[in-house]
Enzyme design. Structure first.
Site, PDB file in Angstrom:
ATOM      1  N   LYS A  56       5.584   9.420   0.230  1.00  0.00           N
ATOM      2  CA  LYS A  56       5.396   8.870  -1.198  1.00  0.00           C
ATOM      3  C   LYS A  56       5.839   9.649  -2.194  1.00  0.00           C
ATOM      4  O   LYS A  56       6.827   9.323  -3.100  1.00  0.00           O
ATOM      5  CB  LYS A  56       3.997   8.204  -1.173  1.00  0.00           C
ATOM      6  CG  LYS A  56       3.867   6.885  -0.616  1.00  0.00           C
ATOM      7  CD  LYS A  56       2.233   6.663  -0.338  1.00  0.00           C
ATOM      8  CE  LYS A  56       2.058   5.501   0.720  1.00  0.00           C
ATOM      9  NZ  LYS A  56       0.633   5.000   0.762  1.00  0.00           N
ATOM     10  N   GLN A 100      -5.132   6.510  -1.464  1.00  0.00           N
ATOM     11  CA  GLN A 100      -4.580   6.170   0.164  1.00  0.00           C
ATOM     12  C   GLN A 100      -5.617   5.864   0.858  1.00  0.00           C
ATOM     13  O   GLN A 100      -6.727   6.342   0.974  1.00  0.00           O
ATOM     14  CB  GLN A 100      -4.135   7.606   0.454  1.00  0.00           C
ATOM     15  CG  GLN A 100      -3.553   7.883   1.762  1.00  0.00           C
ATOM     16  CD  GLN A 100      -2.003   6.906   1.822  1.00  0.00           C
ATOM     17  OE1 GLN A 100      -1.466   6.935   1.013  1.00  0.00           O
ATOM     18  NE2 GLN A 100      -2.009   6.155   2.975  1.00  0.00           N
ATOM     19  N   ASP A 123      -0.286  -0.859  -5.369  1.00  0.00           N
ATOM     20  CA  ASP A 123      -0.439  -1.415  -3.918  1.00  0.00           C
ATOM     21  C   ASP A 123      -0.541  -2.635  -3.756  1.00  0.00           C
ATOM     22  O   ASP A 123      -0.595  -3.407  -2.513  1.00  0.00           O
ATOM     23  CB  ASP A 123      -1.616  -0.539  -3.079  1.00  0.00           C
ATOM     24  CG  ASP A 123      -1.259   0.711  -2.201  1.00  0.00           C
ATOM     25  OD1 ASP A 123      -0.190   0.807  -1.874  1.00  0.00           O
ATOM     26  OD2 ASP A 123      -2.203   1.526  -2.008  1.00  0.00           O
TER      27      ASP A 123
HETATM   28  C1  BQF Z   1       9.023   5.234   9.475  1.00  0.00           C
HETATM   29  C2  BQF Z   1       0.253   3.078   6.948  1.00  0.00           C
HETATM   30  C3  BQF Z   1      -1.382   2.586   8.886  1.00  0.00           C
HETATM   31  C4  BQF Z   1      -2.350   2.923   7.994  1.00  0.00           C
HETATM   32  C5  BQF Z   1      -2.141   3.275   6.774  1.00  0.00           C
HETATM   33  C6  BQF Z   1       8.328   5.676   7.242  1.00  0.00           C
HETATM   34  C7  BQF Z   1       6.111   5.424   6.509  1.00  0.00           C
HETATM   35  C8  BQF Z   1       5.591   5.069   8.016  1.00  0.00           C
HETATM   36  C9  BQF Z   1       6.777   5.038   8.778  1.00  0.00           C
HETATM   37  C10 BQF Z   1       5.031   5.403   5.494  1.00  0.00           C
HETATM   38  C11 BQF Z   1       1.441   3.368   6.527  1.00  0.00           C
HETATM   39  C12 BQF Z   1       2.706   3.042   7.273  1.00  0.00           C
HETATM   40  C13 BQF Z   1       1.663   3.945   5.293  1.00  0.00           C
HETATM   41  C14 BQF Z   1       7.922   5.374   8.425  1.00  0.00           C
HETATM   42  C15 BQF Z   1       2.855   4.456   4.410  1.00  0.00           C
HETATM   43  C16 BQF Z   1       4.039   3.216   6.301  1.00  0.00           C
HETATM   44  O1  BQF Z   1      10.248   5.731   9.198  1.00  0.00           O
HETATM   45  O2  BQF Z   1       8.812   4.337  10.348  1.00  0.00           O
HETATM   46  C17 BQF Z   1       7.177   5.783   6.232  1.00  0.00           C
HETATM   47  O3  BQF Z   1       4.877   6.144   4.829  1.00  0.00           O
HETATM   48  N1  BQF Z   1       4.138   4.441   5.491  1.00  0.00           N
HETATM   49  C18 BQF Z   1       0.439   4.397   4.448  1.00  0.00           C
HETATM   50  O4  BQF Z   1       0.381   5.043   3.257  1.00  0.00           O
HETATM   51  O5  BQF Z   1      -0.914   4.090   4.772  1.00  0.00           O
HETATM   52  C19 BQF Z   1      -1.007   3.631   6.073  1.00  0.00           C
HETATM   53  C20 BQF Z   1      -0.132   2.860   8.227  1.00  0.00           C
END
Ligand code: BQF
Length: 298
Positions: A56, A100, A123
């Site tokens: 992010k 987060q 969010d």
């Molecule tokens: C990619 C998330 C589960 C629990 C809390 C790019 C992200 C992920 C994958 C990413 C996620 C999942 C995020 C890829 C944010 C998505 O290339 O496939 C980016 O940063 N995510 C989160 O903040 O909290 C989570 C999944």
């Protein structure tokens, strides 16, 4: 006999979204405004959370959004966290606030989310935003389902009159995705079924679906035998599987058994590089909307 599905390329579409946000931020600055600012709060040191916050932060840097991360120890009390959020709610230099997830188990995530000013809730998790989504009013939309809707639109995969099965009923992905897909607007009009861990016969539902959105957090849950030929499959799963052959010691897999599902699907999202990058790109969009006060004008 062998089928090759079209790939829904989230890496590519997310970069287009970030390009668009970067241009919009430049216009916003040229009009004499200060840069948008995203305030991230990270509680504890969950390894995956650090990776997500890093993604992010990098996206913010790329599009010209200022970002600042507050790191709190995982022993932080909910009261202290809420006090920090209250300060940010009252800070006019902060446009978007993101806590987060997941939070340490001694906290109640809903109570923390509710303490965020819904006008800064980029969010889209605050009950005000969820409620407004449900009744079709302007709101911040949860970034992952918003990213899925953007992907479908980009590839002209209209949900209209399709039977869409959403597997997983979380407040963050499955539930808001089902709401977006069901509503009577240009991106919706689907007939939507939500399946979850209490669903008696998952295959009974998925096999009749024109589109399957999987956000269950169970690696390999969906196999090709559960998918109708020609269906669109969106895999939101993000599971870390130990893999000693990789540098990190793990690899990411979705909730689909990719190879067997690819034998049936007309369109499919890869993991990684499918929905994940869209989640981060849509956060950039929401943060720009917050700076512009486009959703909730003063
Ligand atoms: C990619 C998330 C589960 C629990 C809390 C790019 C992200 C992920 C994958 C990413 C996620 C999942 C995020 C890829 C944010 C998505 O290339 O496939 C980016 O940063 N995510 C989160 O903040 O909290 C989570 C999944």
């Amino acid at each position: 006999m062998s089928n090759t599905p079209n790939i829904i390329d989230g890496l590519h579409v997310a970069s287009l979204v970030r390009d668009e946000v970067r241009c919009d931020v430049n216009d916003w600055l040229a009009a004499g405004n200060r840069p948008p600012k995203l305030q991230v709060i990270l509680v504890g040191a969950n390894q995956a959370s650090k990776v997500y916050v890093g993604a992010k932060t990098r996206a913010c840097n790329e599009v010209g959004i200022e970002s600042e991360t507050i790191v709190l120890p995982d022993t932080t009390s909910e009261k202290i966290l809420k006090e920090r959020i209250q300060e940010l709610n009252n800070d006019d230099s902060v446009d978007g606030i993101l806590v987060q997830l997941p939070l340490p188990s001694h906290m109640t995530p809903l109570a923390v989310i509710e303490s965020i000013d819904y006008r800064k809730d980029v969010d889209g998790f605050h009950p005000m935003n969820v409620g407004r989504l449900t009744i079709g009013q302007p709101c911040y939309r949860s970034c992952t389902p918003a990213g899925i809707m953007h992907l479908l639109k980009h590839y002209s995969l209209s949900p209209r009159s399709k039977h869409v099965v959403v597997v997983g009923a979380s407040n963050i992905v499955g539930s808001p995705a089902a709401i977006m897909l069901s509503r009577e607007n240009d991106e919706g009009k689907a007939t939507t079924t939500i399946c979850h861990k209490y669903t008696k016969d998952l295959t009974l539902h998925t096999i009749s679906a024109d589109m399957v959105i999987v956000a269950a957090g169970v690696p390999g849950l969906i196999t090709g035998q559960m998918i109708k030929e020609g269906a669109i499959v969106v895999d939101v799963g993000m599971n870390r599987i130990p893999d000693p052959t990789t540098e990190r010691g793990y690899r990411l897999v979705g909730d689909c058994d990719y190879d067997s599902v690819a034998e049936k699907a007309s369109w499919i999202t890869p993991v990684p590089g499918g929905v994940g990058p869209m989640t981060v790109a849509m956060l950039m969009k929401n943060t720009l909307l917050a700076a512009k006060k486009a959703v909730y004008p003063d």
